[in-house]
Design a protein around this motif. Structure first.
Motif, PDB file in Angstrom:
ATOM      1  N   GLY A  33       3.441 -38.523  11.037  1.00  0.00           N
ATOM      2  CA  GLY A  33       3.791 -39.068  12.324  1.00  0.00           C
ATOM      3  C   GLY A  33       4.884 -38.277  13.008  1.00  0.00           C
ATOM      4  N   ILE A  34       5.605 -37.479  12.253  1.00  0.00           N
ATOM      5  CA  ILE A  34       6.635 -36.590  12.804  1.00  0.00           C
ATOM      6  C   ILE A  34       6.008 -35.213  12.932  1.00  0.00           C
ATOM      7  N   GLY A  35       6.221 -34.559  14.033  1.00  0.00           N
ATOM      8  CA  GLY A  35       5.551 -33.298  14.273  1.00  0.00           C
ATOM      9  C   GLY A  35       6.157 -32.125  13.526  1.00  0.00           C
ATOM     10  N   SER A  36       5.455 -31.004  13.601  1.00  0.00           N
ATOM     11  CA  SER A  36       5.955 -29.780  12.970  1.00  0.00           C
ATOM     12  C   SER A  36       7.226 -29.277  13.632  1.00  0.00           C
ATOM     13  N   GLU A  37       7.597 -29.846  14.771  1.00  0.00           N
ATOM     14  CA  GLU A  37       8.899 -29.532  15.365  1.00  0.00           C
ATOM     15  C   GLU A  37      10.040 -29.811  14.392  1.00  0.00           C
ATOM     16  N   SER A  38       9.800 -30.696  13.422  1.00  0.00           N
ATOM     17  CA  SER A  38      10.820 -31.006  12.414  1.00  0.00           C
ATOM     18  C   SER A  38      11.119 -29.826  11.510  1.00  0.00           C
ATOM     19  N   LEU A  39      10.258 -28.797  11.552  1.00  0.00           N
ATOM     20  CA  LEU A  39      10.439 -27.624  10.695  1.00  0.00           C
ATOM     21  C   LEU A  39      10.921 -26.400  11.483  1.00  0.00           C
ATOM     22  N   ASP A  40      11.321 -26.614  12.707  1.00  0.00           N
ATOM     23  CA  ASP A  40      11.732 -25.477  13.529  1.00  0.00           C
ATOM     24  C   ASP A  40      12.935 -24.761  12.927  1.00  0.00           C
ATOM     25  N   GLU A  41      13.942 -25.530  12.479  1.00  0.00           N
ATOM     26  CA  GLU A  41      15.118 -24.883  11.875  1.00  0.00           C
ATOM     27  C   GLU A  41      14.761 -24.168  10.576  1.00  0.00           C
ATOM     28  N   LEU A  42      13.814 -24.715   9.823  1.00  0.00           N
ATOM     29  CA  LEU A  42      13.342 -24.025   8.618  1.00  0.00           C
ATOM     30  C   LEU A  42      12.701 -22.699   8.994  1.00  0.00           C
ATOM     31  N   ALA A  43      11.796 -22.735   9.971  1.00  0.00           N
ATOM     32  CA  ALA A  43      11.121 -21.508  10.388  1.00  0.00           C
ATOM     33  C   ALA A  43      12.129 -20.463  10.866  1.00  0.00           C
ATOM     34  N   THR A  44      13.161 -20.906  11.560  1.00  0.00           N
ATOM     35  CA  THR A  44      14.183 -19.983  12.051  1.00  0.00           C
ATOM     36  C   THR A  44      14.994 -19.384  10.905  1.00  0.00           C
ATOM     37  N   ALA A  45      15.216 -20.168   9.866  1.00  0.00           N
ATOM     38  CA  ALA A  45      16.031 -19.697   8.741  1.00  0.00           C
ATOM     39  C   ALA A  45      15.306 -18.664   7.883  1.00  0.00           C
ATOM     40  N   LEU A  46      13.991 -18.703   7.882  1.00  0.00           N
ATOM     41  CA  LEU A  46      13.237 -17.845   6.978  1.00  0.00           C
ATOM     42  C   LEU A  46      13.298 -16.381   7.402  1.00  0.00           C
ATOM     43  N   ASN A  47      13.349 -15.511   6.407  1.00  0.00           N
ATOM     44  CA  ASN A  47      13.299 -14.067   6.624  1.00  0.00           C
ATOM     45  C   ASN A  47      12.249 -13.512   5.672  1.00  0.00           C
ATOM     46  N   VAL A  48      11.006 -13.811   5.986  1.00  0.00           N
ATOM     47  CA  VAL A  48       9.898 -13.470   5.098  1.00  0.00           C
ATOM     48  C   VAL A  48       8.958 -12.506   5.806  1.00  0.00           C
ATOM     49  N   PRO A  49       8.222 -11.701   5.054  1.00  0.00           N
ATOM     50  CA  PRO A  49       7.292 -10.760   5.692  1.00  0.00           C
ATOM     51  C   PRO A  49       6.097 -11.477   6.294  1.00  0.00           C
ATOM     52  N   GLY A  50       5.725 -11.055   7.514  1.00  0.00           N
ATOM     53  CA  GLY A  50       4.563 -11.637   8.161  1.00  0.00           C
ATOM     54  C   GLY A  50       4.932 -12.656   9.217  1.00  0.00           C
ATOM     55  N   ALA A  51       3.968 -13.518   9.559  1.00  0.00           N
ATOM     56  CA  ALA A  51       4.127 -14.490  10.634  1.00  0.00           C
ATOM     57  C   ALA A  51       4.374 -15.879  10.079  1.00  0.00           C
ATOM     58  N   VAL A  52       5.177 -16.661  10.797  1.00  0.00           N
ATOM     59  CA  VAL A  52       5.481 -18.040  10.439  1.00  0.00           C
ATOM     60  C   VAL A  52       4.836 -18.948  11.485  1.00  0.00           C
ATOM     61  N   TRP A  53       4.064 -19.934  11.004  1.00  0.00           N
ATOM     62  CA  TRP A  53       3.324 -20.840  11.882  1.00  0.00           C
ATOM     63  C   TRP A  53       3.720 -22.282  11.601  1.00  0.00           C
ATOM     64  N   LEU A  54       3.791 -23.072  12.664  1.00  0.00           N
ATOM     65  CA  LEU A  54       4.020 -24.513  12.554  1.00  0.00           C
ATOM     66  C   LEU A  54       2.670 -25.216  12.677  1.00  0.00           C
ATOM     67  N   VAL A  55       2.362 -26.094  11.726  1.00  0.00           N
ATOM     68  CA  VAL A  55       1.022 -26.671  11.607  1.00  0.00           C
ATOM     69  C   VAL A  55       1.074 -28.181  11.848  1.00  0.00           C
ATOM     70  N   ASP A  56       0.125 -28.673  12.662  1.00  0.00           N
ATOM     71  CA  ASP A  56      -0.012 -30.119  12.878  1.00  0.00           C
ATOM     72  C   ASP A  56      -1.463 -30.519  12.646  1.00  0.00           C
ATOM     73  N   LEU A  57      -1.665 -31.517  11.794  1.00  0.00           N
ATOM     74  CA  LEU A  57      -2.995 -32.061  11.595  1.00  0.00           C
ATOM     75  C   LEU A  57      -3.490 -32.730  12.880  1.00  0.00           C
ATOM     76  N   PRO A  58      -4.799 -32.862  13.061  1.00  0.00           N
ATOM     77  CA  PRO A  58      -5.296 -33.563  14.246  1.00  0.00           C
ATOM     78  C   PRO A  58      -4.834 -35.018  14.245  1.00  0.00           C
ATOM     79  N   GLY A  59      -4.264 -35.434  15.362  1.00  0.00           N
ATOM     80  CA  GLY A  59      -3.757 -36.792  15.474  1.00  0.00           C
ATOM     81  C   GLY A  59      -2.331 -36.973  15.016  1.00  0.00           C
TER      82      GLY A  59
END
Length: 275
Positions: A33-59
């Protein structure tokens, strides 16, 4: 590759950032019920090779009416996650809290990913009774009041009030102000929360464990939401598994200690082998 990708059933993948490298890091939120916006700070903190994607299931979250979604967007939960894993090459799937449980409830994922990260999650539903006991030991009157309002009027905005009131359970004193701000800006979705409560949360158990894929099991040392005792079983402590407790971290440990979280992901990245 477009900045936003929808799978045939409406799973939404939004690119957060990209660095050199062949991996695609898919971050799946908890809640539900909480969106992937909750992981924005996590995505920003990561320094990993490649692309980082935020995922939301349908609904889920703000992904309410995606293209391709069925009349009942929850009908294929959580197995629809396989579509997300197949949408990109060299996927490392990371699930936070209930998101990690959804990953471990979907055995077919093993054939479509090159790594797995489980963040402040659990291998079965036993965590829930520990959570209930914690709330009894540490009651928050604001949560009780907000919950009573929501039970009378089950609007998404009233879920938001519960979430913000629960910040002291989710974050340590160090992360409390940032945590409240995070919870206040999230999209909330009552229908997704209700589906999980009725169909998943109380019957969940892990249906697979990676045989050879690198896996990271990470949690805040002070997480009071999801009990970590279930990971004590020998079957999880395989040679391909990294277990990392994040010092000073709560249920969103990248808020209190982003450096340690990024370091743990760096360890995982060093073990992942693109195909």
């Amino acid at each position: 590759m477009p900045e936003t990708v929808f799978t045939p059933s409406g799973v939404r993948l939004r690119k957060h950032s990209a660095r050199a490298g062949d991996l695609n890091w898919l971050l799946l939120p908890g809640g539900p019920g909480i969106g992937s916006e909750s992981l924005d700070e996590l995505a920003t903190a990561l320094n990993v090779p490649g692309a980082v994607w935020l995922v939301d299931l349908p609904g889920d979250g703000s992904n309410r009416a995606p293209p391709g979604a069925a009349g009942d967007p929850f009908a294929a939960w959580p197995q629809v996650l396989v579509e997300a894993a197949r949408a990109l090459p060299n996927v490392v799937f990371a699930g936070h809290s209930t998101g990690g449980m959804y990953l471990l409830a979907t055995p077919e994922l093993e054939r479509h990913i090159v790594g797995l990260a489980l963040l402040d999650t659990a291998p079965d539903a036993a965590w829930h009774r520990h959570f209930v006991a914690m709330t009894a030991r540490h009651p928050l009157p604001e949560v009780e009041a907000a919950t009573a309002v929501y039970e009378r009027d089950r609007r998404d905005g009233n879920i938001a009030a519960i979430a913000v009131a629960s910040a002291e359970w989710n974050f340590t004193a160090q992360g409390l102000a940032a945590g409240r701000a995070l919870l206040a800006r999230m999209p909330y979705n009552a229908a997704a929360a209700d589906w999980s409560e009725d169909n998943f949360d109380h019957v969940y158990r892990a249906l697979w464990w990676p045989a050879t894929l690198p896996v990271l099991v990470l949690a805040g040392s002070d997480d009071r939401i999801v009990w970590q005792g279930g990971w004590g079983e020998d079957r999880f402590h395989t040679a391909n598994a990294l277990f990392r407790a994040i010092p000073g971290g709560g249920h969103f440990p990248w808020i209190e200690n982003p450096t340690a979280v990024a370091a743990a992901f760096g360890e995982l990245a060093a073990q992942v082998r693109p195909v």
